[in-house]
Write a protein that holds these residues in place. Structure first.
Motif, PDB file in Angstrom:
ATOM      1  N   UNK A   1       0.845  -1.191   0.000  1.00 32.31           N
ATOM      2  CA  UNK A   1       0.000   0.000   0.000  1.00 32.31           C
ATOM      3  C   UNK A   1       0.886   1.249   0.000  1.00 32.31           C
ATOM      4  N   UNK A   2       0.831   2.012  -1.078  1.00 31.27           N
ATOM      5  CA  UNK A   2       1.647   3.215  -1.200  1.00 31.27           C
ATOM      6  C   UNK A   2       0.977   4.372  -0.476  1.00 31.27           C
ATOM      7  N   UNK A   3       1.728   5.066   0.351  1.00 29.31           N
ATOM      8  CA  UNK A   3       1.202   6.224   1.063  1.00 29.31           C
ATOM      9  C   UNK A   3       0.982   7.364   0.075  1.00 29.31           C
TER      10      UNK A   3
ATOM     11  N   UNK B   1      -1.636  16.342  -1.632  1.00 30.30           N
ATOM     12  CA  UNK B   1      -2.252  16.754  -2.892  1.00 30.30           C
ATOM     13  C   UNK B   1      -3.099  15.624  -3.465  1.00 30.30           C
ATOM     14  N   UNK B   2      -2.590  14.389  -3.424  1.00 26.25           N
ATOM     15  CA  UNK B   2      -3.343  13.252  -3.957  1.00 26.25           C
ATOM     16  C   UNK B   2      -4.642  13.046  -3.186  1.00 26.25           C
ATOM     17  N   UNK B   3      -4.571  13.147  -1.864  1.00 23.33           N
ATOM     18  CA  UNK B   3      -5.771  12.957  -1.039  1.00 23.33           C
ATOM     19  C   UNK B   3      -6.738  14.113  -1.245  1.00 23.33           C
ATOM     20  N   UNK B   4      -6.221  15.326  -1.299  1.00 26.45           N
ATOM     21  CA  UNK B   4      -7.080  16.487  -1.530  1.00 26.45           C
ATOM     22  C   UNK B   4      -7.806  16.341  -2.866  1.00 26.45           C
ATOM     23  N   UNK B   5      -7.094  15.946  -3.907  1.00 26.39           N
ATOM     24  CA  UNK B   5      -7.716  15.754  -5.215  1.00 26.39           C
ATOM     25  C   UNK B   5      -8.750  14.628  -5.164  1.00 26.39           C
ATOM     26  N   UNK B   6      -8.409  13.550  -4.480  1.00 28.65           N
ATOM     27  CA  UNK B   6      -9.303  12.398  -4.376  1.00 28.65           C
ATOM     28  C   UNK B   6     -10.620  12.777  -3.697  1.00 28.65           C
ATOM     29  N   UNK B   7     -10.531  13.626  -2.662  1.00 28.43           N
ATOM     30  CA  UNK B   7     -11.714  14.005  -1.892  1.00 28.43           C
ATOM     31  C   UNK B   7     -12.372  15.282  -2.406  1.00 28.43           C
TER      32      UNK B   7
ATOM     33  N   UNK C   1      -0.769   9.798   3.719  1.00 28.41           N
ATOM     34  CA  UNK C   1      -2.007   9.129   4.095  1.00 28.41           C
ATOM     35  C   UNK C   1      -2.021   7.740   3.479  1.00 28.41           C
ATOM     36  N   UNK C   2      -2.440   6.743   4.238  1.00 23.66           N
ATOM     37  CA  UNK C   2      -2.635   5.405   3.684  1.00 23.66           C
ATOM     38  C   UNK C   2      -4.018   5.355   3.036  1.00 23.66           C
TER      39      UNK C   2
ATOM     40  N   UNK D   1      -6.973  20.503  13.756  1.00 20.87           N
ATOM     41  CA  UNK D   1      -8.118  20.354  14.667  1.00 20.87           C
ATOM     42  C   UNK D   1      -8.330  18.920  15.145  1.00 20.87           C
ATOM     43  N   UNK D   2      -7.516  17.981  14.643  1.00 20.82           N
ATOM     44  CA  UNK D   2      -7.684  16.580  15.039  1.00 20.82           C
ATOM     45  C   UNK D   2      -8.818  15.901  14.299  1.00 20.82           C
ATOM     46  N   UNK D   3      -9.181  16.425  13.124  1.00 20.79           N
ATOM     47  CA  UNK D   3     -10.235  15.830  12.297  1.00 20.79           C
ATOM     48  C   UNK D   3      -9.600  15.213  11.065  1.00 20.79           C
ATOM     49  N   UNK D   4     -10.447  14.710  10.184  1.00 19.53           N
ATOM     50  CA  UNK D   4      -9.959  14.189   8.920  1.00 19.53           C
ATOM     51  C   UNK D   4      -9.402  12.782   9.047  1.00 19.53           C
ATOM     52  N   UNK D   5      -8.878  12.272   7.934  1.00 19.58           N
ATOM     53  CA  UNK D   5      -8.342  10.907   7.945  1.00 19.58           C
ATOM     54  C   UNK D   5      -7.055  10.817   8.762  1.00 19.58           C
ATOM     55  N   UNK D   6      -6.789   9.616   9.259  1.00 19.82           N
ATOM     56  CA  UNK D   6      -5.512   9.374   9.940  1.00 19.82           C
ATOM     57  C   UNK D   6      -4.393   9.671   8.959  1.00 19.82           C
TER      58      UNK D   6
END
Length: 82
Positions: A9-11, A15-21, A49-50, A34-39
């Motif tokens: 599993x590539x981390x 930018x990749x996560x922002x684009x994905x979401x 991000x995994x 703020x302690x929110x969002x994905x791990x």
């Protein structure tokens, strides 16, 4: 660590996560602050991000909607008059 994470599993980058979401990188950073969002992983000064953690976050964020109805067809919450 997430038990579903594997060696292959590539981390993902911010930018990749922002684009994905469909979000901005600034939103992801604000959520982390703020302690929110994905791990996330902190590798030195880099943040990654995994994919399984992002998928878990998306699943946990899902909202089930149920139709609220009463006998007269009006919503129990009420509606604004037009």
């Amino acid at each position: 660590m997430n038990p579903r994470a594997t060696k292959t599993e590539r981390a993902l980058t911010e930018r990749e996560v922002a684009d994905m979401l469909g979000l901005s990188v600034a939103t992801l950073r604000a959520w982390r602050h703020r302690g929110k969002g994905p791990r996330f992983l902190r590798l030195g000064r880099s943040v990654r991000y995994l994919p399984s953690d992002v998928a878990d976050f998306v699943r946990a964020s899902a909202v089930d909607t149920t139709s609220v109805s009463s006998s007269d067809g009006e919503s129990e919450i009420g509606e604004l008059p037009l």
